[in-house]
Design a protein around this motif. Sequence first.
Motif, PDB file in Angstrom:
ATOM      1  N   VAL A  38      -4.666 -15.578  15.357  1.00  0.00           N
ATOM      2  CA  VAL A  38      -4.255 -16.275  14.124  1.00  0.00           C
ATOM      3  C   VAL A  38      -4.149 -15.358  12.823  1.00  0.00           C
ATOM      4  N   ASP A  39      -5.194 -14.502  12.669  1.00  0.00           N
ATOM      5  CA  ASP A  39      -5.323 -13.493  11.670  1.00  0.00           C
ATOM      6  C   ASP A  39      -4.036 -12.735  11.759  1.00  0.00           C
ATOM      7  N   VAL A  40      -3.721 -12.040  12.874  1.00  0.00           N
ATOM      8  CA  VAL A  40      -2.617 -11.390  13.175  1.00  0.00           C
ATOM      9  C   VAL A  40      -1.315 -12.181  12.704  1.00  0.00           C
ATOM     10  N   LEU A  41      -1.206 -13.572  13.007  1.00  0.00           N
ATOM     11  CA  LEU A  41       0.111 -14.033  12.638  1.00  0.00           C
ATOM     12  C   LEU A  41       0.005 -14.145  11.115  1.00  0.00           C
ATOM     13  N   GLY A  62     -11.191 -22.724  26.067  1.00  0.00           N
ATOM     14  CA  GLY A  62     -12.308 -22.522  25.488  1.00  0.00           C
ATOM     15  C   GLY A  62     -12.514 -21.361  24.546  1.00  0.00           C
ATOM     16  N   PHE A  63     -11.352 -20.352  24.162  1.00  0.00           N
ATOM     17  CA  PHE A  63     -11.518 -19.191  23.258  1.00  0.00           C
ATOM     18  C   PHE A  63     -11.192 -19.704  21.743  1.00  0.00           C
ATOM     19  N   ASP A  64     -11.432 -18.893  21.190  1.00  0.00           N
ATOM     20  CA  ASP A  64     -11.282 -19.186  19.383  1.00  0.00           C
ATOM     21  C   ASP A  64     -10.180 -18.367  19.004  1.00  0.00           C
ATOM     22  N   PRO A  65      -8.734 -18.641  19.131  1.00  0.00           N
ATOM     23  CA  PRO A  65      -7.698 -17.568  18.422  1.00  0.00           C
ATOM     24  C   PRO A  65      -7.980 -17.486  16.872  1.00  0.00           C
ATOM     25  N   ALA A  66      -8.688 -18.241  16.351  1.00  0.00           N
ATOM     26  CA  ALA A  66      -8.869 -18.324  14.805  1.00  0.00           C
ATOM     27  C   ALA A  66      -9.689 -17.524  14.361  1.00  0.00           C
ATOM     28  N   TRP A  78       3.661  -8.192  18.404  1.00  0.00           N
ATOM     29  CA  TRP A  78       2.285  -8.473  17.917  1.00  0.00           C
ATOM     30  C   TRP A  78       2.555 -10.335  17.715  1.00  0.00           C
ATOM     31  N   SER A  79       3.679 -10.623  17.006  1.00  0.00           N
ATOM     32  CA  SER A  79       3.859 -11.933  16.383  1.00  0.00           C
ATOM     33  C   SER A  79       4.060 -12.883  17.820  1.00  0.00           C
ATOM     34  N   LEU A  80       5.113 -12.085  18.622  1.00  0.00           N
ATOM     35  CA  LEU A  80       5.364 -12.903  19.891  1.00  0.00           C
ATOM     36  C   LEU A  80       4.173 -13.080  20.719  1.00  0.00           C
ATOM     37  N   ARG A  81       3.424 -12.165  20.995  1.00  0.00           N
ATOM     38  CA  ARG A  81       2.408 -12.387  21.963  1.00  0.00           C
ATOM     39  C   ARG A  81       1.021 -13.192  21.531  1.00  0.00           C
ATOM     40  N   SER A  82       1.060 -13.267  19.922  1.00  0.00           N
ATOM     41  CA  SER A  82       0.020 -14.069  19.710  1.00  0.00           C
ATOM     42  C   SER A  82       0.590 -15.424  19.531  1.00  0.00           C
ATOM     43  N   LEU A  83       1.849 -15.903  19.137  1.00  0.00           N
ATOM     44  CA  LEU A  83       2.283 -17.233  19.183  1.00  0.00           C
ATOM     45  C   LEU A  83       2.335 -17.601  20.826  1.00  0.00           C
ATOM     46  N   ARG A  84       2.464 -16.877  21.543  1.00  0.00           N
ATOM     47  CA  ARG A  84       2.402 -17.201  22.988  1.00  0.00           C
ATOM     48  C   ARG A  84       1.190 -17.671  23.805  1.00  0.00           C
ATOM     49  N   VAL A  85       0.167 -17.136  23.222  1.00  0.00           N
ATOM     50  CA  VAL A  85      -1.178 -17.134  23.691  1.00  0.00           C
ATOM     51  C   VAL A  85      -2.111 -18.253  22.924  1.00  0.00           C
ATOM     52  N   VAL A  86      -1.810 -18.488  21.801  1.00  0.00           N
ATOM     53  CA  VAL A  86      -2.883 -19.636  21.030  1.00  0.00           C
ATOM     54  C   VAL A  86      -3.120 -20.613  22.005  1.00  0.00           C
ATOM     55  N   ARG A  87      -2.060 -21.494  22.593  1.00  0.00           N
ATOM     56  CA  ARG A  87      -2.551 -22.639  23.341  1.00  0.00           C
ATOM     57  C   ARG A  87      -3.277 -22.315  24.337  1.00  0.00           C
ATOM     58  N   TRP A  88      -2.955 -21.179  25.201  1.00  0.00           N
ATOM     59  CA  TRP A  88      -3.806 -20.858  26.402  1.00  0.00           C
ATOM     60  C   TRP A  88      -5.280 -20.613  25.983  1.00  0.00           C
TER      61      TRP A  88
END
Length: 248
Positions: free
Chosen positions: A241-244, A231-235, A216-226
Amino acid sequence: MAGVEEVRVVVAHHERATLRVGDVFLKIDADQTRTDVEVEAMALAPIPTPAVLWRRPPVLALAALPGTALGRLGEPSPASSAAWVAAGAAVRMLHDAPLPPWPGRSLDEITSNLDGECEWLVTNGVLPADLVTRNRRVAEAALRPWKPVFAHGDLQVTHVFVDGDEITGVIDWSEASRGDALHDLATLTLGHEEHLGDVVAGYGTDVDLDVIRAWWSLRSLRVVRWLVEHGFDPAAPGCEVDVLRSRM
């Protein structure tokens, strides 16, 4: 498709776009190797997938699946507990199938990519350094040798369709490869930790919950920039970002 009155954009960015025209999905991809993988993976998968209607590069036409998505990231899932159990059982069936003929990403590639994304997140002030550092530490548990399985590779909750308590199909196979079984389970349950027990009950044995949480942490860290760059909002509430933050 005659008489269709509406064309709906499902997703669109500079790499690919998906349109829905009646009961047909039209996928347009700039990289035809991803489409090659998707078509072959669906032919090999032992679980329901969309029917390929035709392919005229760069367009792939797929029949719509019955039912609705198991859920969406950032929203409570409307699906039953039994549907989540069925999803776990379907994933196990996939993982028990013969391996696809093409390899997936190596452990070294994943580790290098993760470290590069963490550096970018901190250097550009996208996320607080302590949040990135803590999650990078959690992610370490996923960076271990694994026995490869036939992995979907991008098993987001929106890619699994259900009708009542039954799985009607799984979509978006362009990332399929030989991979880590627990990565698929983590991707499916990302942001839906309350259904992890259901998925594991359907999947059966060989599940290390600490490794799933690490993914969960690894995937979230890797996809935020993408996500940001496309044009998507990881926050958004309940998203990456909530998962992190939940690992703090």
